[in-house]
Design a protein around this motif. Structure first.
Motif, short mmCIF file in Angstrom:
data_model
loop_
_atom_site.label_atom_id
_atom_site.label_comp_id
_atom_site.label_asym_id
_atom_site.label_seq_id
_atom_site.Cartn_x
_atom_site.Cartn_y
_atom_site.Cartn_z
N ASN A 93 0.65 -1.16 -0.15
CA ASN A 93 0.09 -0.15 0.10
C ASN A 93 0.68 1.63 0.29
O ASN A 93 1.97 0.88 0.04
CB ASN A 93 -1.42 0.03 1.03
CG ASN A 93 -0.14 0.20 2.68
OD1 ASN A 93 0.61 -0.39 2.99
ND2 ASN A 93 -1.02 1.49 3.01
N ILE A 94 0.16 2.55 0.11
CA ILE A 94 0.98 3.54 -0.78
C ILE A 94 0.02 4.40 0.43
O ILE A 94 -0.95 4.37 0.14
CB ILE A 94 1.20 4.40 -1.77
CG1 ILE A 94 1.70 3.07 -2.77
CG2 ILE A 94 1.48 6.01 -1.92
CD1 ILE A 94 3.39 3.21 -2.96
N ASP A 95 0.78 5.10 1.56
CA ASP A 95 -0.48 6.15 2.28
C ASP A 95 0.55 7.76 1.70
O ASP A 95 1.33 7.45 2.09
CB ASP A 95 -0.76 6.57 3.62
CG ASP A 95 -1.21 7.08 4.05
OD1 ASP A 95 -2.08 7.79 3.94
OD2 ASP A 95 -1.09 7.06 5.56
N ALA A 96 -0.06 8.95 1.37
CA ALA A 96 -0.26 10.00 0.92
C ALA A 96 -0.32 11.25 1.40
O ALA A 96 -1.80 11.22 1.49
CB ALA A 96 0.19 9.83 -0.66
N THR A 97 0.36 12.45 1.60
CA THR A 97 -0.62 13.61 2.02
C THR A 97 -0.16 14.41 1.30
O THR A 97 0.95 14.74 1.08
CB THR A 97 -0.49 13.60 3.83
OG1 THR A 97 -1.24 12.65 4.28
CG2 THR A 97 -1.09 15.02 4.30
N LEU A 98 -1.09 15.12 0.71
CA LEU A 98 -0.66 16.73 0.39
C LEU A 98 -0.83 17.29 0.47
O LEU A 98 -1.73 17.71 1.36
CB LEU A 98 -1.51 17.23 -1.21
CG LEU A 98 -1.27 15.34 -2.40
CD1 LEU A 98 -2.33 15.86 -2.83
CD2 LEU A 98 -0.06 16.59 -2.70
N CYS A 99 -0.13 18.53 1.03
CA CYS A 99 0.13 20.29 1.48
C CYS A 99 -0.16 20.96 0.73
O CYS A 99 1.08 21.11 -0.01
CB CYS A 99 1.06 20.15 3.19
SG CYS A 99 0.86 21.27 3.86
N ALA A 150 5.03 10.96 1.10
CA ALA A 150 4.05 9.34 1.18
C ALA A 150 5.01 7.85 1.75
O ALA A 150 6.20 8.50 1.91
CB ALA A 150 4.32 9.03 -0.70
N VAL A 151 4.37 7.23 2.11
CA VAL A 151 5.10 6.26 3.02
C VAL A 151 5.09 5.13 1.88
O VAL A 151 3.29 4.41 1.26
CB VAL A 151 4.54 6.11 3.99
CG1 VAL A 151 4.92 5.23 4.97
CG2 VAL A 151 4.76 6.70 4.82
N ALA A 152 5.33 4.53 1.44
CA ALA A 152 4.65 2.60 0.65
C ALA A 152 5.60 1.67 1.41
O ALA A 152 6.10 1.55 2.51
CB ALA A 152 5.83 2.71 -0.39
N LEU A 153 4.65 0.75 1.55
CA LEU A 153 5.13 -0.72 2.13
C LEU A 153 5.12 -1.75 0.72
O LEU A 153 4.10 -1.85 0.47
CB LEU A 153 4.32 -1.00 2.95
CG LEU A 153 4.01 -2.53 3.54
CD1 LEU A 153 5.35 -2.72 4.53
CD2 LEU A 153 2.69 -2.87 4.47
N LEU A 154 6.16 -1.97 0.68
CA LEU A 154 6.64 -2.84 -0.28
C LEU A 154 6.49 -4.41 0.73
O LEU A 154 6.85 -4.87 1.65
CB LEU A 154 8.08 -2.84 -0.68
CG LEU A 154 8.26 -1.88 -0.94
CD1 LEU A 154 9.11 -2.00 -2.11
CD2 LEU A 154 6.92 -1.56 -2.10
N GLN A 155 6.23 -5.76 0.35
CA GLN A 155 6.50 -7.31 0.52
C GLN A 155 7.36 -7.92 -0.80
O GLN A 155 6.78 -7.82 -1.87
CB GLN A 155 5.11 -7.42 0.34
CG GLN A 155 4.80 -8.60 0.68
CD GLN A 155 3.22 -9.15 0.91
OE1 GLN A 155 2.58 -9.19 0.62
NE2 GLN A 155 3.63 -10.74 1.90
N ARG A 156 8.20 -8.90 -1.02
CA ARG A 156 8.49 -9.93 -1.55
C ARG A 156 7.24 -10.27 -2.44
O ARG A 156 6.35 -11.02 -1.38
CB ARG A 156 9.20 -10.83 -0.68
CG ARG A 156 10.15 -11.22 -1.88
CD ARG A 156 11.34 -12.30 -1.01
NE ARG A 156 12.31 -11.65 -1.43
CZ ARG A 156 13.47 -11.02 -1.57
NH1 ARG A 156 13.21 -10.79 -3.44
NH2 ARG A 156 13.97 -10.02 -1.06
N ASP A 157 7.74 -10.49 -3.59
CA ASP A 157 6.32 -10.90 -4.14
C ASP A 157 6.35 -12.52 -4.83
O ASP A 157 7.95 -13.08 -5.32
CB ASP A 157 6.62 -10.07 -5.93
CG ASP A 157 5.26 -10.35 -7.20
OD1 ASP A 157 3.82 -10.83 -6.51
OD2 ASP A 157 5.50 -10.04 -7.83
#
Length: 158
Positions: A93-99, A150-157
């Motif tokens: 997932n990606i969680d992002a915030t614009l200011c 932005a924060v990104a969470l990655l997982q081995r595919d």
């Protein structure tokens, strides 16, 4: 699993388009930068790259290179994502915030989410975009610039 964080800032000026999240947003000012200056996509690129300790967007796409002059930041996101895929990872997932003080982006968020999800081969439900203002304080409040995190969470595919 790996987590990465990205942040970006761009000055707002007259005579440029305002690209945010891969969407051209009507406004009297646009982001100044070497590329199309899409602050949200740049923050996401940095989050993806950072999650695997691959440096930052400037390392891979330097603003001193003519190759990247006025480039569409969707291409930069695709290339950043390819580096992630090449190492055997996928986006959780990606969680992002614009200011930004203006314009209001509520009506564009779903299109941004859809665009980003398609570029990084994930479901739209894995992309969160929020926005806030600085209550007219600082360079964002004076509409001199905008920022995104932005924060990104990655997982081995597998």
């Amino acid at each position: 699993m790996r987590i990465g964080q990205g942040i970006d800032f761009h000055q707002l000026v007259e005579g440029r388009k305002l690209w945010i999240g891969g969407i051209d947003i009507p406004h009297d000012k646009g982001s100044l930068g070497h590329s199309d200056a899409d602050v949200l996509l740049h923050a996401i690129c940095d989050a993806l790259l950072g999650a695997l300790a691959l440096g930052d967007i400037g390392t891979h796409f330097p603003d001193t290179s003519d190759e990247f002059k006025d480039i569409d930041s969707k291409i930069l996101l695709q290339r950043s994502f390819q580096l992630i895929k090449d190492r055997g990872y996928k986006v959780v997932n990606i969680d992002a915030t614009l200011c930004l003080q203006a314009p209001k982006i509520k009506n564009y968020v779903e299109a941004m989410r859809k665009t980003i999800a398609s570029l990084i081969e994930t479901d739209i439900h894995n992309i969160s975009i929020k926005a806030t203002t600085t209550e007219q304080m600082g360079f964002v409040g004076r509409e001199e610039g905008l920022t995104a995190q932005a924060v990104a969470l990655l997982q081995r595919d597998e």
